[in-house]
Design a protein around this motif. Sequence first.
Motif, short mmCIF file in Angstrom:
data_model
loop_
_atom_site.label_atom_id
_atom_site.label_comp_id
_atom_site.label_asym_id
_atom_site.label_seq_id
_atom_site.Cartn_x
_atom_site.Cartn_y
_atom_site.Cartn_z
N ALA A 104 -72.08 -81.49 -116.25
CA ALA A 104 -73.33 -81.38 -117.00
C ALA A 104 -73.72 -82.75 -117.58
CB ALA A 104 -73.20 -80.35 -118.10
N ARG A 105 -72.74 -83.47 -118.13
CA ARG A 105 -73.03 -84.81 -118.67
C ARG A 105 -73.43 -85.76 -117.54
NH1 ARG A 105 -68.33 -83.72 -121.58
NH2 ARG A 105 -67.10 -85.13 -120.26
N ALA A 106 -72.76 -85.65 -116.41
CA ALA A 106 -73.10 -86.51 -115.27
C ALA A 106 -74.54 -86.29 -114.84
CB ALA A 106 -72.14 -86.25 -114.12
N SER A 107 -74.97 -85.05 -114.80
CA SER A 107 -76.37 -84.76 -114.45
C SER A 107 -77.33 -85.38 -115.45
CB SER A 107 -76.59 -83.24 -114.38
OG SER A 107 -75.89 -82.66 -113.31
N GLN A 108 -77.02 -85.25 -116.71
CA GLN A 108 -77.87 -85.80 -117.76
C GLN A 108 -77.96 -87.33 -117.67
OE1 GLN A 108 -76.10 -84.31 -121.35
NE2 GLN A 108 -76.68 -82.18 -120.95
N ASN A 109 -76.88 -87.95 -117.19
CA ASN A 109 -76.83 -89.41 -117.09
C ASN A 109 -77.35 -89.94 -115.76
OD1 ASN A 109 -75.70 -89.60 -119.67
ND2 ASN A 109 -73.60 -89.50 -118.89
N GLY A 110 -77.84 -89.06 -114.92
CA GLY A 110 -78.41 -89.49 -113.65
C GLY A 110 -77.40 -89.76 -112.55
N VAL A 111 -76.14 -89.37 -112.77
CA VAL A 111 -75.10 -89.56 -111.75
C VAL A 111 -75.33 -88.58 -110.61
CG1 VAL A 111 -72.62 -89.32 -111.29
CG2 VAL A 111 -73.42 -90.44 -113.39
N THR A 112 -75.14 -89.04 -109.37
CA THR A 112 -75.35 -88.17 -108.21
C THR A 112 -74.12 -88.05 -107.31
OG1 THR A 112 -76.18 -89.95 -106.77
CG2 THR A 112 -77.80 -88.82 -108.17
N ALA A 113 -73.10 -88.88 -107.52
CA ALA A 113 -71.90 -88.83 -106.68
C ALA A 113 -70.70 -89.21 -107.53
CB ALA A 113 -72.02 -89.76 -105.49
N ILE A 114 -69.64 -88.41 -107.45
CA ILE A 114 -68.49 -88.59 -108.36
C ILE A 114 -67.22 -88.83 -107.55
CG2 ILE A 114 -67.07 -87.45 -110.09
CD1 ILE A 114 -69.60 -85.89 -110.92
N PRO A 115 -66.60 -90.00 -107.71
CA PRO A 115 -65.34 -90.27 -107.03
C PRO A 115 -64.17 -89.57 -107.71
CG PRO A 115 -66.47 -92.29 -107.75
CD PRO A 115 -67.07 -91.15 -108.48
N ALA A 116 -63.07 -89.46 -106.96
CA ALA A 116 -61.83 -88.91 -107.51
C ALA A 116 -60.68 -89.81 -107.11
CB ALA A 116 -61.60 -87.49 -106.99
N LEU A 117 -59.87 -90.20 -108.08
CA LEU A 117 -58.70 -91.03 -107.85
C LEU A 117 -57.58 -90.18 -107.27
CD1 LEU A 117 -58.79 -92.90 -111.28
CD2 LEU A 117 -59.58 -93.79 -109.08
N GLY A 118 -56.94 -90.66 -106.19
CA GLY A 118 -56.00 -89.84 -105.46
C GLY A 118 -54.56 -89.92 -105.95
N TYR A 119 -53.90 -88.77 -105.96
CA TYR A 119 -52.47 -88.67 -106.26
C TYR A 119 -51.79 -87.77 -105.23
CZ TYR A 119 -53.18 -90.72 -110.91
OH TYR A 119 -53.48 -91.57 -111.95
N GLN A 120 -50.65 -88.23 -104.71
CA GLN A 120 -49.80 -87.38 -103.89
C GLN A 120 -48.85 -86.66 -104.83
OE1 GLN A 120 -49.81 -86.00 -101.13
NE2 GLN A 120 -48.36 -86.80 -99.65
N MET A 121 -49.05 -85.35 -104.97
CA MET A 121 -48.23 -84.57 -105.89
C MET A 121 -46.90 -84.21 -105.23
SD MET A 121 -50.38 -84.76 -108.27
CE MET A 121 -49.62 -83.74 -109.53
N ILE A 122 -45.86 -84.13 -106.05
CA ILE A 122 -44.51 -83.87 -105.54
C ILE A 122 -43.92 -82.65 -106.24
CG2 ILE A 122 -42.15 -84.76 -105.41
CD1 ILE A 122 -43.89 -86.16 -103.48
N CYS A 123 -43.55 -81.67 -105.44
CA CYS A 123 -42.84 -80.49 -105.94
C CYS A 123 -41.56 -80.35 -105.11
CB CYS A 123 -43.68 -79.23 -105.80
SG CYS A 123 -45.30 -79.29 -106.61
N ASP A 124 -40.41 -80.19 -105.77
CA ASP A 124 -39.15 -80.10 -105.05
C ASP A 124 -38.95 -78.76 -104.37
OD1 ASP A 124 -38.35 -82.70 -105.60
OD2 ASP A 124 -37.47 -82.14 -107.53
N SER A 125 -39.71 -77.76 -104.78
CA SER A 125 -39.64 -76.45 -104.14
C SER A 125 -41.01 -75.80 -104.19
CB SER A 125 -38.60 -75.56 -104.82
OG SER A 125 -38.93 -75.37 -106.19
N LYS A 126 -41.18 -74.76 -103.44
CA LYS A 126 -42.47 -74.07 -103.42
C LYS A 126 -42.77 -73.47 -104.79
CE LYS A 126 -43.53 -71.68 -99.79
NZ LYS A 126 -43.63 -70.59 -98.78
N PRO A 127 -43.93 -73.74 -105.38
CA PRO A 127 -44.25 -73.22 -106.71
C PRO A 127 -44.39 -71.70 -106.73
CG PRO A 127 -45.66 -75.08 -106.14
CD PRO A 127 -44.96 -74.67 -104.89
N ASN A 128 -44.18 -71.13 -107.89
CA ASN A 128 -44.44 -69.72 -108.10
C ASN A 128 -45.91 -69.43 -107.82
OD1 ASN A 128 -45.32 -67.33 -109.84
ND2 ASN A 128 -43.09 -67.24 -110.07
N LEU A 129 -46.18 -68.30 -107.19
CA LEU A 129 -47.56 -67.97 -106.82
C LEU A 129 -48.48 -67.84 -108.03
CD1 LEU A 129 -47.36 -65.42 -103.85
CD2 LEU A 129 -48.15 -67.80 -103.82
#
Length: 267
Positions: A104-129
């Motif tokens: 909502a703030r991005a729209s108000q500020n005239g932003v039209t495209a939003i980047p995302a910084l990438g992370y490779q997440m690490i889990c030692d076992s399959k997470p609980n559902l």
Amino acid sequence: MIVHLHTVCWNEREMLEHFFRHYDWVDRFFILDDSSTDGSREYLESRDDVEVKTLVKANPDSWVDSARQIYNSCWKASRGLADWVVITNIDEHLYHPDMRAYLARASQNGVTAIPALGYQMICDSKPNLQSLLSRDHRMGCPWRNMGRLAIFNPAEIEETNFKQGRHRADFTGHVVLPAADDVINLHYKYMGEAETHARHRAQGERLGDIDRERGWGHKYGWDAAALSDDFAKFRRGAVDVLTVEHASEYNEPRWWRERTWPTKGTG
């Protein structure tokens, strides 16, 4: 404010539990199912907030190129209907502590495209559902390959021009980025070494001749030892992603900040 999300699915039944729990800030989902056999299609069809259709490969000899073409066109159906669209994979969780307020703030500020910084997440076992992954599994390594331009205003963007794997894009139209990069992309692929290796092998069987010739999806062919080495590499660089000041402390390259984007009258 209306938010649409577009993605593809193949045998993601368990991951879909985490996916929908995370994306509770999205109003409607548009999902192309690629002949899932594990109950994913039936689960998607049971949800009132999902429109599911059958995926048709634009390039029968390349899964990767077919996905690229899909992601460059599917979102256009949201023009005139949504204020924001999200283009992502089911194992990619785009995160901000309060995403709807941020948008909502991005729209108000005239932003039209939003980047995302990438992370490779690490889990030692399959997470609980029942896990909310961004809350319960927070260790991830900064990784440029998961940097995305994945959220944008469909009324202002003319073409996305995603490259293979969506690792880069060449947006045209009226492209205005936020002043700081406050959204992160949490890639939950590495969830248990044995489980990831099995998933890679299954995905590798779905690659086309062009994919193999060009090395697209090459990790799917790794043996268990090579995958274990990659897990170890990311473990060494992992941080608690919810304690990082991402805008200033993220040290991987940000390709979207290395160019000038077109705005109205120049796109």
